[in-house]
Enzyme design. Structure first.
Site, mmCIF file in Angstrom:
data_model
loop_
_atom_site.group_PDB
_atom_site.id
_atom_site.type_symbol
_atom_site.label_atom_id
_atom_site.label_comp_id
_atom_site.label_asym_id
_atom_site.label_seq_id
_atom_site.Cartn_x
_atom_site.Cartn_y
_atom_site.Cartn_z
ATOM 1 N N SER A 317 0.839 -1.187 0.000
ATOM 2 C CA SER A 317 0.000 0.000 0.000
ATOM 3 C C SER A 317 0.873 1.236 0.000
ATOM 4 O O SER A 317 0.422 2.324 -0.311
ATOM 5 C CB SER A 317 -0.888 -0.011 1.230
ATOM 6 O OG SER A 317 -0.079 -0.132 2.378
ATOM 7 N N CYS A 318 2.115 1.059 0.355
ATOM 8 C CA CYS A 318 3.016 2.204 0.482
ATOM 9 C C CYS A 318 3.597 2.598 -0.865
ATOM 10 O O CYS A 318 4.808 2.757 -1.011
ATOM 11 C CB CYS A 318 4.137 1.894 1.447
ATOM 12 S SG CYS A 318 3.601 1.099 2.950
#
Lengths: 455, 455
Positions: A317-318
């Site tokens: 998600s980063c």
């Protein structure tokens, strides 16, 4: 630069480039026209269709060319559902399908259909029995990928198909077409040329004779009424030529890449602390491996690898391209932070892989350094209160997990830590961290995640 | 070969080929990726979008690239209808739109929407007032082409748009984009790169800021959520580069082609008996002209022209690619048999056009010769019965009209001929023949067409 992201798009195969250049000269006209240049384009298109059919083990009249793998999936899923409405409106797919399948399923649901996603195990694999159990009398279509695009796990397609009792099965072969034989049992098959070294702009939708199909799009006479719009003959010709070339090279290259990937699978955990290699170690794509590095921001890691000359992708998600973590990693229950997917191109030099293994530990250490973590283990002592609350609200992945790792040592063994976190990734990564580190995850209430220190 | 069919597809512009080759090297990676090659592809894509926006007179963030003009039209029509559902579900389009518009309208109708097709005059042109009168309070979308693809007539887009009172207008600019300025007044604009000399596989869908749009397809993050699937960056780059190049050449080439087309419009009726040149002689595309030859099978004529080295197209029903005659010619009420569309490429040599005019009369005469018609006029005598029945059931176009022309002289002036014909083209061609020859068409009852001899 070392390009290790063929699962996104493969570099254009030399045969594809040659065929494209030739077909721009010979096959540029409208294949629906009756004059000489039109007939020539039609012959090239027909020959390309024969080639693709032969390599994929199907019939030319079952093949339609689309403009992308995503379009092939969307038309395949929605067209098969439409064509099989008499069966019902229930759709089954694995939880780890490509987003194009998930989005088609969402659209089906929004239009009143029912959808079930079949879970996978920690290796990313569906159970044929569980998949078959999800099928109901009103199931109009089942969808199962040949191999997962993020972790490389091969799905048991043929075994699953044998249990489906006549329910049409769409097999999304985007990651394996050209590289591996097409698994038996499909009713509809989809693929994407730029994944095998063909040009962008060409997908494949095969529909077995006798399988009901009704196009979800307006009528059009092209491609047997299945895919509207002018056919891109030069690109199709290049796609077919490169598919044949790749298939011919596959056996030798797959063995070589399998060995290189095994090196990565074995050595990354030896070289880098706090790493989890994910996906099936045996039943897998030969050229693809994914691992996750604890306490690392995936986007920063990708940036550092890029600066060092390596192009890889991440399901974390980063990264800026998406705000939610990979649904594949989430479904597997593995760590989504610090995720790196390496997918090796045909012809990659052994040296390049060795160089990657040489620079990776330093790069990961460099990303982790500012965090001041005492890796690999959290402070064993303790002596603080039995219960600790960590307020990580507003902090983005991987910060909530980093806070937890840093401070769990403040409670004694048996004590609990509550992490308050509103970043969506925490829901996946806190349990995954507990599993990796042998701590006990007690569950979540809203944004409050409870962990018991057990070591 | 002399290629006179750019309205189907234009030969690849040299600038497009150069740009494509360069972009296969520089822009092959996935533009959604963050590593260097991905960022480079993204920059090329962004630059291409700026170029297309500039040439079409719109903003880059209003432009989405599709995989074809047909896809642009389908998404534009269905997406605008979906986005404007609150207005209602009524769609208005001209009767002479491209088949992609008609097929999208059919789909809309099948899904419960209402559709009105606005008639055109004998030149193929809508009346702005009549078009505006078809718009209702519940009209969600109006569709009008910039120029007709079969006869070249320019539509009064800006005048019509001014009367629409805020109803969204989709302008299909496939035949004019690059060649002529985009007419004012559009809410959505569609175009197709291979019509202007770009590669196949690229269409354009522009949606003005503030115009409601809701994709009819499953969600996808590419192209602002408007067009699902991997973006074909090299082809888009080539499309943009050739659009700019074509626009720069347009003024000079249009003047030259307009003069060549005027020669065809003037001389074909002088050289070939029983010919009707159709479409607006003034408000027209510079490079396109269409004419119909009585008593000629379009497919045979195209074949003979091909053998003589000329690639042209036909909207006749008498071609194998379709069984129904052109809806455009039908809506105009002109003859559909023996139809030839000439659309000249940029750079065409004057000699090629002169050569076409030199061979055409002989070729048409050759096709007509076996029919044994006493052209140009039917036998003036008569003396037979007052009523004649011609049984042309089972005979394909152009045979029913040929029978009529051959035998009308058997009845005296004032007598009637009934033609029995089940070929769909007869419904259009018998009235059109009567109009051309000054005979009186009395109407049809089922498959029985009644004609009164007046000369």
């Amino acid at each position: 630069m070392h390009y290790f992201d063929v699962a996104s798009t493969a570099p254009l195969h030399p045969v594809a480039r040659q065929a494209l250049t030739a077909a721009l000269d010979e096959g540029w006209a409208d294949p629906a026209r009756l004059y000489r240049s039109g007939r020539q384009a039609r012959m090239l298109l027909d020959a390309a269709r024969e080639t693709v059919a032969e390599v994929l083990g199907t019939r030319a009249d079952e093949i339609a060319f689309t403009s992308s793998g995503t379009q092939a999936v969307q038309l395949g899923v929605l067209g098969a559902l439409r064509g099989n409405r008499r069966r019902g409106s229930h759709l089954v797919h694995s939880a780890v399908e490509h987003s194009s399948v998930l989005h088609a399923a969402e659209r089906h649901e929004a239009d009143g259909g029912e959808v079930d996603a079949v879970p996978v195990d920690r290796l990313g694999r569906v159970s044929p029995a569980a998949f078959a159990a999800a099928v109901r009398p009103d199931t109009a279509l089942a969808v199962l990928q040949s191999a997962n695009h993020e972790v490389g796990t091969l799905q048991p397609v043929a075994e699953t198909a044998a249990l489906l009792d006549g329910v049409p099965l769409l097999v999304d072969a985007a990651q394996s077409a050209g590289r591996l034989p097409v698994p038996a049992g499909w009713s509809l098959l989809t693929a994407s040329a730029h994944k095998w070294g063909g040009p962008a702009g060409v997908g494949v939708l095969a529909v077995r004779k006798g399988v009901r199909y009704s196009s979800p799009l307006p009528a059009d006479e092209r491609e047997g009424g299945r895919v509207p719009g002018y056919v891109n003959v030069p690109a199709v010709v290049a796609a077919a030529a490169s598919l044949r070339a790749v298939r011919a090279e596959a056996e030798a290259e797959n063995a070589r890449l399998r060995e290189l990937v095994d090196r990565i699978r074995t050595r990354v955990p030896q070289l880098v602390p706090e790493v989890e290699v994910v996906g099936d170690p045996v039943h897998r794509l030969p050229h693809l491996v994914t691992f996750s590095c604890l306490y690392v921001d995936g986007e920063v890691l990708l940036g550092e690898l890029d600066r060092a000359g390596f192009a890889v992708n991440s399901g974390s998600s980063c990264t800026s391209s998406t705000l939610t973590p990979s649904h594949v990693l989430a479904a597997m229950g593995v760590l989504t932070e610090g995720n790196v997917r390496v997918s090796l191109p045909y012809g990659v030099a052994e040296d390049a892989v060795e160089r990657f293994l040489a620079v990776l530990p330093e790069i990961v250490a460099g990303v982790r350094a500012p965090l001041g973590l005492d890796l690999p283990a959290p402070a064993a002592a303790g002596g603080g209160a039995e219960e600790l609350v960590i307020d990580a609200l507003g902090k983005r992945c991987p910060l909530p997990v980093i806070e937890l790792a840093k401070r769990i040592g403040e409670v004694p063994v048996g004590g609990t830590v509550a992490v308050l976190a509103d970043d969506e990734a925490a829901r996946l990564d806190i349990p995954a961290w507990c599993e990796m580190r042998g701590q006990e995850y007690l569950g979540a209430e809203g944004n409050r995640y409870l962990v018991r220190r057990t070591n």
